[in-house]
Each structure stands twice: as structure tokens, then as C-alpha cells.
Design a protein around this motif. Structure first.
Motif, PDB file in Angstrom:
ATOM      1  N   PHE A   1      53.928 -11.189  82.761  1.00 42.06           N
ATOM      2  CA  PHE A   1      55.310 -10.783  83.053  1.00 42.06           C
ATOM      3  C   PHE A   1      55.641 -11.020  84.520  1.00 42.06           C
ATOM      4  O   PHE A   1      56.721 -11.530  84.855  1.00 42.06           O
ATOM      5  CB  PHE A   1      55.492  -9.303  82.703  1.00 42.06           C
ATOM      6  CG  PHE A   1      56.870  -8.774  82.956  1.00 42.06           C
ATOM      7  CD1 PHE A   1      57.904  -9.030  82.067  1.00 42.06           C
ATOM      8  CD2 PHE A   1      57.131  -8.019  84.092  1.00 42.06           C
ATOM      9  CE1 PHE A   1      59.180  -8.536  82.309  1.00 42.06           C
ATOM     10  CE2 PHE A   1      58.402  -7.525  84.335  1.00 42.06           C
ATOM     11  CZ  PHE A   1      59.427  -7.781  83.439  1.00 42.06           C
TER      12      PHE A   1
ATOM     13  N   PHE B   1      46.833  -4.438  78.908  1.00 43.97           N
ATOM     14  CA  PHE B   1      47.833  -4.117  79.931  1.00 43.97           C
ATOM     15  C   PHE B   1      47.810  -5.138  81.066  1.00 43.97           C
ATOM     16  O   PHE B   1      48.855  -5.641  81.492  1.00 43.97           O
ATOM     17  CB  PHE B   1      47.563  -2.714  80.479  1.00 43.97           C
ATOM     18  CG  PHE B   1      48.352  -2.380  81.715  1.00 43.97           C
ATOM     19  CD1 PHE B   1      49.710  -2.153  81.648  1.00 43.97           C
ATOM     20  CD2 PHE B   1      47.710  -2.294  82.946  1.00 43.97           C
ATOM     21  CE1 PHE B   1      50.431  -1.845  82.792  1.00 43.97           C
ATOM     22  CE2 PHE B   1      48.429  -1.979  84.095  1.00 43.97           C
ATOM     23  CZ  PHE B   1      49.789  -1.752  84.016  1.00 43.97           C
TER      24      PHE B   1
ATOM     25  N   LYS C   1      53.455  -4.061  78.516  1.00 48.10           N
ATOM     26  CA  LYS C   1      53.289  -4.094  79.971  1.00 48.10           C
ATOM     27  C   LYS C   1      53.364  -2.692  80.559  1.00 48.10           C
ATOM     28  O   LYS C   1      53.177  -2.518  81.767  1.00 48.10           O
ATOM     29  CB  LYS C   1      54.334  -5.011  80.619  1.00 48.10           C
ATOM     30  CG  LYS C   1      55.693  -4.393  80.841  1.00 48.10           C
ATOM     31  CD  LYS C   1      56.607  -5.296  81.617  1.00 48.10           C
ATOM     32  CE  LYS C   1      57.954  -4.634  81.879  1.00 48.10           C
ATOM     33  NZ  LYS C   1      57.880  -3.484  82.760  1.00 48.10           N
ATOM     34  N   ASP C   2      53.650  -1.719  79.697  1.00 51.90           N
ATOM     35  CA  ASP C   2      53.657  -0.313  80.099  1.00 51.90           C
ATOM     36  C   ASP C   2      52.282   0.278  79.801  1.00 51.90           C
ATOM     37  O   ASP C   2      51.816   0.235  78.657  1.00 51.90           O
ATOM     38  CB  ASP C   2      54.746   0.447  79.342  1.00 51.90           C
ATOM     39  CG  ASP C   2      54.893   1.890  79.818  1.00 51.90           C
ATOM     40  OD1 ASP C   2      53.994   2.393  80.519  1.00 51.90           O
ATOM     41  OD2 ASP C   2      55.905   2.521  79.472  1.00 51.90           O
TER      42      ASP C   2
ATOM     43  N   SER D   1      60.040   1.080  77.370  1.00 54.00           N
ATOM     44  CA  SER D   1      58.964   0.626  76.479  1.00 54.00           C
ATOM     45  C   SER D   1      59.062   1.297  75.114  1.00 54.00           C
ATOM     46  O   SER D   1      58.814   0.662  74.077  1.00 54.00           O
ATOM     47  CB  SER D   1      57.600   0.915  77.104  1.00 54.00           C
ATOM     48  OG  SER D   1      57.463   2.295  77.413  1.00 54.00           O
TER      49      SER D   1
ATOM     50  N   LEU E   1      59.541  -4.020  87.687  1.00 49.58           N
ATOM     51  CA  LEU E   1      58.300  -3.378  87.260  1.00 49.58           C
ATOM     52  C   LEU E   1      58.399  -1.861  87.225  1.00 49.58           C
ATOM     53  O   LEU E   1      57.517  -1.202  86.671  1.00 49.58           O
ATOM     54  CB  LEU E   1      57.145  -3.783  88.197  1.00 49.58           C
ATOM     55  CG  LEU E   1      56.710  -5.245  88.136  1.00 49.58           C
ATOM     56  CD1 LEU E   1      55.644  -5.511  89.179  1.00 49.58           C
ATOM     57  CD2 LEU E   1      56.202  -5.611  86.761  1.00 49.58           C
TER      58      LEU E   1
ATOM     59  N   MET F   1      49.196  -8.681  79.928  1.00 45.28           N
ATOM     60  CA  MET F   1      50.631  -8.699  79.658  1.00 45.28           C
ATOM     61  C   MET F   1      51.428  -8.468  80.943  1.00 45.28           C
ATOM     62  O   MET F   1      52.447  -9.124  81.170  1.00 45.28           O
ATOM     63  CB  MET F   1      50.985  -7.644  78.611  1.00 45.28           C
ATOM     64  CG  MET F   1      50.371  -7.902  77.253  1.00 45.28           C
ATOM     65  SD  MET F   1      50.618  -9.599  76.644  1.00 45.28           S
ATOM     66  CE  MET F   1      52.404  -9.713  76.628  1.00 45.28           C
ATOM     67  N   LEU F   2      50.973  -7.559  81.793  1.00 47.54           N
ATOM     68  CA  LEU F   2      51.668  -7.318  83.059  1.00 47.54           C
ATOM     69  C   LEU F   2      51.564  -8.541  83.966  1.00 47.54           C
ATOM     70  O   LEU F   2      52.548  -8.933  84.610  1.00 47.54           O
ATOM     71  CB  LEU F   2      51.080  -6.092  83.754  1.00 47.54           C
ATOM     72  CG  LEU F   2      51.716  -5.721  85.102  1.00 47.54           C
ATOM     73  CD1 LEU F   2      53.184  -5.374  84.921  1.00 47.54           C
ATOM     74  CD2 LEU F   2      50.971  -4.563  85.754  1.00 47.54           C
TER      75      LEU F   2
ATOM     76  N   ASN G   1      54.399  -8.259  71.972  1.00 43.12           N
ATOM     77  CA  ASN G   1      54.132  -9.243  73.013  1.00 43.12           C
ATOM     78  C   ASN G   1      55.129 -10.396  72.998  1.00 43.12           C
ATOM     79  O   ASN G   1      55.292 -11.088  74.013  1.00 43.12           O
ATOM     80  CB  ASN G   1      52.714  -9.803  72.857  1.00 43.12           C
ATOM     81  CG  ASN G   1      51.647  -8.776  73.173  1.00 43.12           C
ATOM     82  OD1 ASN G   1      51.924  -7.701  73.695  1.00 43.12           O
ATOM     83  ND2 ASN G   1      50.404  -9.096  72.835  1.00 43.12           N
TER      84      ASN G   1
END
Length: 228
Positions: free
Chosen positions: A181, A174, A114-115, A31, A12, A177-178, A102
Motif C-alpha cells: 500500500f 500486515f 493493512k490495519d 477497515s 496511513l 499488505m502495508l 486484499n
């Protein structure tokens, strides 16, 4: 458990892919590098798909392309109406970029979305489009007056909404998606063989496409409100 947490935090962390050798070296985050790859891939696909187009299509390639473009045009056209047609191409571009960003998890890359920096940039573009559409339609004076509708006492809330809208768009994309992940990486660490496959198909495909749909749908919906 501690080793598992450290491994997850490593994935991460903010990674630098490479440095551009000018001005003493400009760091390029992962990213941004993945976004450039997505953009380059889409540019090549667009070039190949739009070669030798015919007025009356006979090949499957052009038929599929026209079906996809027509669906996007109709989707945004129904939301924005006649006055918002000029904004459809940029919304379509955002939708395609977010979708493919994505989906890059399917090929082993970390999704740019995810950034937080990427989602903030997308949210700022969205809010610029929303406010620009309102100013173009109503004029600067009419746009300012609209903050006092339906009554002057709620003007501060309407002004605050300018900040809330991009923040909600940003954090929704965000966060989802995070979160996806993190779940996939945790499952891969604990059960690296078969279990991650169906979860990856869900988070990378279904949830990724769903989040792209929600992002551009809300942007178009807010633009419609600004045009009314």
C-alpha cells in the motif's frame, strides 16, 4: 519531500468512516467498514451462485463454482488429511475473505488487511483453530503432555510457540499488505498517470493473492502438526 511524507501519513492514519448512533456514538474504523462491504459482497455472490443448483450441472456458472470449491477442498484435504476435514469449510471461508480483502485496492478502497487490528483478529482465529484441533484430537491431558515432546526440557519453547505462531501470521500479512500500500501510494504521488498501473496489478492482485495463500497454507500446516 515533507509535503509528500505528510500526505502519506494522512493515508496511513487510523480513519473513522462513520459512527453508529447508539450509546453516545460507536466509531466504526475504515477497515471495519470495508470488511463489512466485502462480507456483504461475498454473501450476495454466494446467494446468486448457489441458486437453482442441479445434481448434474449443465450451466457454466455451476461448473466453475464446483471447480473452485473442489480445488479448495483438495488443497486443504491434502494438507489436513482425513482427520482435518471438519475444518476445511472455515479455512476456505478465511481464504476467500482474505483474497477479496486484499483485492479491494483495485476499486480504490484501502485493504482492511493493512490495519493491524484486522490481521491480529485473523491470527487469533487461526491460533484458536490450531489449538482447538489439537485438544479435540488428543484430549486436554494429551494436549498438555504434547508440550513435553520430544523431551521435557523444551516444554517452555513449545509453550512460547503458541504466541509465536499467531504473531508470525499476523505480522507477515500486515507487513506485506502495508508495504504494498505504501509503495503504490508513493508512486501515485510522484508519477500519478501510467506508472502505478503495473505496480497496482502486482501488489493488489499477485501479492494480495499470494499473501492470502500463505496465510491459510500456514494455518492448515500448523493444524496438521497439532493433529499429529
Amino acid at each position: 519531500m515533507e509535503a509528500l511524507s505528510q500526505e502519506l501519513m494522512e493515508k496511513l492514519n487510523y480513519h473513522i468512516s462513520f459512527e453508529i448512533p447508539i450509546f453516545g456514538g460507536i466509531p466504526v474504523p475504515e477497515s471495519a467498514a470495508v470488511s463489512w462491504l466485502v462480507i456483504a459482497f461475498l454473501a450476495v455472490v454466494c446467494f446468486l451462485c448457489t441458486r437453482n443448483l442441479q445434481i448434474v450441472p449443465t450451466g457454466k456458472r455451476q461448473l466453475v463454482l464446483e471447480m473452485a470449491v473442489s480445488w479448495l477442498h483438495n488443497f486443504f484435504g491434502e494438507i489436513l488429511g482425513e482427520e482435518g476435514k471438519r475444518y476445511i469449510p472455515i479455512l476456505e471461508t478465511m481464504a476467500v475473505y482474505i483474497c477479496f480483502s486484499n483485492l479491494v485496492g483495485l476499486v480504490g478502497m484501502a485493504p482492511p488487511t493493512k490495519d493491524l487490528n484486522v490481521t491480529v483478529g485473523l491470527a487469533l482465529i487461526s491460533i484458536f483453530l490450531i489449538e482447538y484441533a489439537g485438544i479435540r484430537k488428543k484430549g486436554a491431558k494429551g494436549f498438555i503432555k504434547s508440550f513435553a515432546e520430544p523431551m521435557p526440557m523444551i516444554a517452555p519453547l513449545n509453550v512460547l510457540e503458541i504466541v509465536i505462531r499467531p504473531l508470525s501470521l499476523c505480522m507477515r500479512l500486515f507487513g506485506n499488505m502495508l508495504g504494498g500500500f505504501v509503495v503504490i501510494e508513493l508512486v501515485r504521488m510522484v508519477a500519478p498517470l501510467i506508472v502505478p498501473i503495473p505496480l497496482s496489478l502486482y501488489f493488489d492482485i499477485f501479492d494480495g493473492l499470494l499473501q492470502a495463500y500463505i496465510f491459510v497454507f500456514l494455518t492448515a500446516l500448523f493444524m496438521k502438526e497439532s493433529l499429529d
